[in-house]
Design a protein around this motif. Structure first.
Motif, mmCIF file in Angstrom:
data_model
loop_
_atom_site.group_PDB
_atom_site.id
_atom_site.type_symbol
_atom_site.label_atom_id
_atom_site.label_comp_id
_atom_site.label_asym_id
_atom_site.label_seq_id
_atom_site.Cartn_x
_atom_site.Cartn_y
_atom_site.Cartn_z
ATOM 1 N N ASP A 1 77.606 -41.951 -57.661
ATOM 2 C CA ASP A 1 78.805 -41.113 -57.569
ATOM 3 C C ASP A 1 80.099 -41.917 -57.630
ATOM 4 O O ASP A 1 81.186 -41.369 -57.455
ATOM 5 C CB ASP A 1 78.780 -40.265 -56.291
ATOM 6 C CG ASP A 1 78.818 -41.119 -55.022
ATOM 7 O OD1 ASP A 1 78.841 -42.360 -55.127
ATOM 8 O OD2 ASP A 1 78.826 -40.531 -53.925
ATOM 9 N N SER B 1 80.917 -44.458 -55.588
ATOM 10 C CA SER B 1 81.224 -45.098 -54.310
ATOM 11 C C SER B 1 80.334 -46.326 -54.138
ATOM 12 O O SER B 1 79.488 -46.629 -54.987
ATOM 13 C CB SER B 1 81.007 -44.113 -53.164
ATOM 14 O OG SER B 1 79.644 -43.739 -53.095
ATOM 15 N N TYR B 2 80.515 -47.037 -53.032
ATOM 16 C CA TYR B 2 79.661 -48.198 -52.764
ATOM 17 C C TYR B 2 79.591 -48.458 -51.271
ATOM 18 O O TYR B 2 80.445 -48.013 -50.501
ATOM 19 C CB TYR B 2 80.156 -49.443 -53.508
ATOM 20 C CG TYR B 2 81.551 -49.924 -53.142
ATOM 21 C CD1 TYR B 2 81.760 -50.835 -52.120
ATOM 22 C CD2 TYR B 2 82.661 -49.481 -53.855
ATOM 23 C CE1 TYR B 2 83.029 -51.287 -51.798
ATOM 24 C CE2 TYR B 2 83.942 -49.922 -53.541
ATOM 25 C CZ TYR B 2 84.123 -50.823 -52.511
ATOM 26 O OH TYR B 2 85.390 -51.257 -52.193
ATOM 27 N N ASN B 3 78.567 -49.181 -50.890
ATOM 28 C CA ASN B 3 78.327 -49.513 -49.490
ATOM 29 C C ASN B 3 78.387 -51.035 -49.332
ATOM 30 O O ASN B 3 77.728 -51.770 -50.075
ATOM 31 C CB ASN B 3 76.949 -48.997 -49.048
ATOM 32 C CG ASN B 3 76.672 -49.300 -47.587
ATOM 33 O OD1 ASN B 3 77.507 -49.049 -46.732
ATOM 34 N ND2 ASN B 3 75.496 -49.848 -47.305
ATOM 35 N N THR C 1 76.266 -50.311 -55.154
ATOM 36 C CA THR C 1 77.017 -49.240 -55.812
ATOM 37 C C THR C 1 76.158 -47.985 -55.897
ATOM 38 O O THR C 1 74.928 -48.049 -55.940
ATOM 39 C CB THR C 1 77.452 -49.665 -57.227
ATOM 40 O OG1 THR C 1 76.281 -49.883 -58.038
ATOM 41 C CG2 THR C 1 78.269 -50.949 -57.194
ATOM 42 N N ARG C 2 76.827 -46.832 -55.908
ATOM 43 C CA ARG C 2 76.140 -45.555 -55.969
ATOM 44 C C ARG C 2 76.496 -44.828 -57.260
ATOM 45 O O ARG C 2 77.532 -45.114 -57.882
ATOM 46 C CB ARG C 2 76.514 -44.689 -54.763
ATOM 47 C CG ARG C 2 76.210 -45.319 -53.404
ATOM 48 C CD ARG C 2 76.403 -44.286 -52.305
ATOM 49 N NE ARG C 2 76.183 -44.843 -50.970
ATOM 50 C CZ ARG C 2 77.157 -45.176 -50.127
ATOM 51 N NH1 ARG C 2 78.420 -45.004 -50.485
ATOM 52 N NH2 ARG C 2 76.870 -45.656 -48.934
ATOM 53 N N GLN D 1 91.985 -47.871 -52.842
ATOM 54 C CA GLN D 1 90.761 -47.272 -52.324
ATOM 55 C C GLN D 1 90.903 -46.812 -50.880
ATOM 56 O O GLN D 1 90.231 -45.864 -50.452
ATOM 57 C CB GLN D 1 89.600 -48.266 -52.411
ATOM 58 C CG GLN D 1 89.198 -48.638 -53.821
ATOM 59 C CD GLN D 1 88.112 -49.705 -53.833
ATOM 60 O OE1 GLN D 1 87.247 -49.734 -52.977
ATOM 61 N NE2 GLN D 1 88.174 -50.604 -54.805
ATOM 62 N N SER E 1 85.346 -51.934 -57.939
ATOM 63 C CA SER E 1 85.792 -50.700 -58.572
ATOM 64 C C SER E 1 85.758 -50.807 -60.093
ATOM 65 O O SER E 1 85.339 -49.872 -60.783
ATOM 66 C CB SER E 1 87.223 -50.362 -58.102
ATOM 67 O OG SER E 1 87.714 -49.220 -58.763
#
Length: 311
Positions: free
Chosen positions: A23, A25-27, A20-21, A123, A304
Motif C-alpha cells: 500500500d 507504507s513501510y515498517n 515496505t508494504r 511523511q 519513499s
C-alpha cells in the motif's frame, strides 16, 4: 520487500532497515548509526584521508553485520553525500566498499539530497498551504528547501557543513565572540541565493533535520519535558526562548561542560557548537518565529523514492 539504506554522511554513517508494504507504507525494523568522521582531516581539501577511509569501512562493516543479523534484506542502497561528492578520491572509497561488501555506493548530487530530505520530512510533518523552510544540517553540506503541501518552491545545497567549519576555524574552547562572528560571516557568504529565495517565498517556520537539530531538541526537552524521549518522536517544537537558552549555554561552555549536559550526544560535543551558531544565524536571517525538529530526513526519503519507483 525488506530494504536497507546506508546513508554515508560526512560525520555519521546511518543505517535504516524497513519492510515496505504494497500500500506504499513501510515498517521500520532497525535504525542505528556509527560515527565515522569521513570528512576529518580532508574535507576542505577535497580528500578522504586513508584513516577516514578505514573508519568508514569499519562503520559500514558494523552495519553489514546488523543487516545480516536482521536477515531477509533484499536490497541494500548505500548513498554517498557531501564528503564523497567533493572528494577527488571518492572512487577509492567506492571501490573499497564494493570489494569488501559487494554493493555499490550511489553518490548523489546536492539537489537530489535536498529532494530526499523533503521526501522524508513530508511523511511525518503535515504541510499546508503556508510555506515552511526545511534545513538539513550535515557535516559537509546543508540543504535548504522551501515548500508546502503542493511541493517544493525552491531548494539548494550549500557546502557549509559543520565538519567543514570545525576543520577551517578550529575554534577555541570555549569559542570566542570573534570566532562566532567569523563563522557567521562564513555562513553568510556561503549561502548566497537563500535570502533572495526567502524574499520570493517568505515563511516564518523552520523545520530542522539531522544531528544538530536532534541534539538541540534533546537538550531542550531534557529541561522542559524531562519525561519525553525525543528519540521516540518524529517531530518536536522547540520554543524560541528555549532554543535561545540552550544556544547561550552551548557557546559559553567548554567541551567538558558540554559532554556533561543531559542528553548530549557524545558524537556532537564539538559539532553542536557550529551547529547551534548556524541555527541561530538562520533564525535571525530568515526572521523565524516557530522552530521544529524532525527525525525523518534523507534515509526515510530514500525509502519513499524506492517505494515510488524513483530509485
Amino acid at each position: 520487500m525488506r530494504v536497507a539504506i546506508i546513508d554515508i554522511g560526512t560525520n555519521t554513517i546511518n543505517l535504516l532497515i524497513v519492510d515496505t508494504r504494497t500500500d506504499g507504507s513501510y515498517n521500520i525494523i532497525c535504525s542505528t548509526k556509527e560515527t565515522a568522521r569521513l570528512g576529518k582531516g580532508g574535507i576542505n581539501d577535497g580528500l578522504i584521508t586513508p584513516e577516514a577511509i578505514q573508519r568508514g569501512l569499519g562503520a559500514i562493516e558494523n552495519h553489514v553485520k546488523s543487516i545480516a543479523q536482521v536477515g531477509g534484506v533484499e536490497r541494500i542502497l548505500a548513498i554517498g553525500t557531501s564528503a564523497m561528492r567533493s572528494a577527488t578520491n571518492a572512487d577509492e572509497f567506492v571501490a573499497a566498499v564494493k570489494s569488501r561488501f559487494g554493493f555499490d555506493v550511489k553518490i548523489i548530487s546536492g539537489d537530489a539530497e535536498a529532494q530526499m530530505v523533503f521526501d522524508g520530512v513530508k511523511q511525518v510533518v503535515p504541510l499546508g498551504m503556508s510555506r515552511v523552510l526545511i534545513l538539513d544540517i550535515g557535516g559537509g553540506s546543508c540543504e535548504f528547501i522551501i515548500a508546502n503541501k503542493d511541493g517544493i518552491a525552491w531548494r539548494h545545497s550549500y557546502e557549509v557543513g559543520m565538519s567543514r567549519v570545525l576543520d577551517k576555524f578550529k575554534p577555541s574552547d570555549p569559542i570566542s565572540a570573534k570566532e562566532i562572528r567569523d563563522i557567521e560571516a562564513y555562513f553568510r557568504s556561503g549561502t548566497q541565493g537563500l535570502y533572495e529565495a526567502l524574499r520570493e517565498f517568505p515563511t516564518d517556520r523552520l523545520i530542522g533535520t539531522s544531528g544538530s537539530f536532534d541534539t538541540m531538541a534533546a537538550l531542550v526537552a531534557a529541561r522542559n519535558h524531562p519525561l519525553l524521549n525525543v528519540k521516540l518522536s518524529t517531530s518536536y517544537e522547540i520554543p524560541l526562548p528555549c532554543f535561545e537558552e540552550s544556544y547561550r549555554k552551548i557557546i559559553t561552555s567548554t567541551r567538558e561542560q558540554r559532554a556533561a549536559m543531559k542528553h548530549m550526544d557524545a558524537a556532537r560535543v564539538d559539532l553542536i557548537v557550529p551547529g547551534a551558531i548556524f541555527i541561530n544565524f538562520v533564525i535571525a536571517e530568515a526572521r523565524i518565529e516557530r522552530l521544529y525538529q524532525c527525525s525523518f530526513a534523507l534515509k526515510q526519503g530514500a525509502v519513499s523514492q524506492i517505494i515510488s519507483g524513483a530509485l
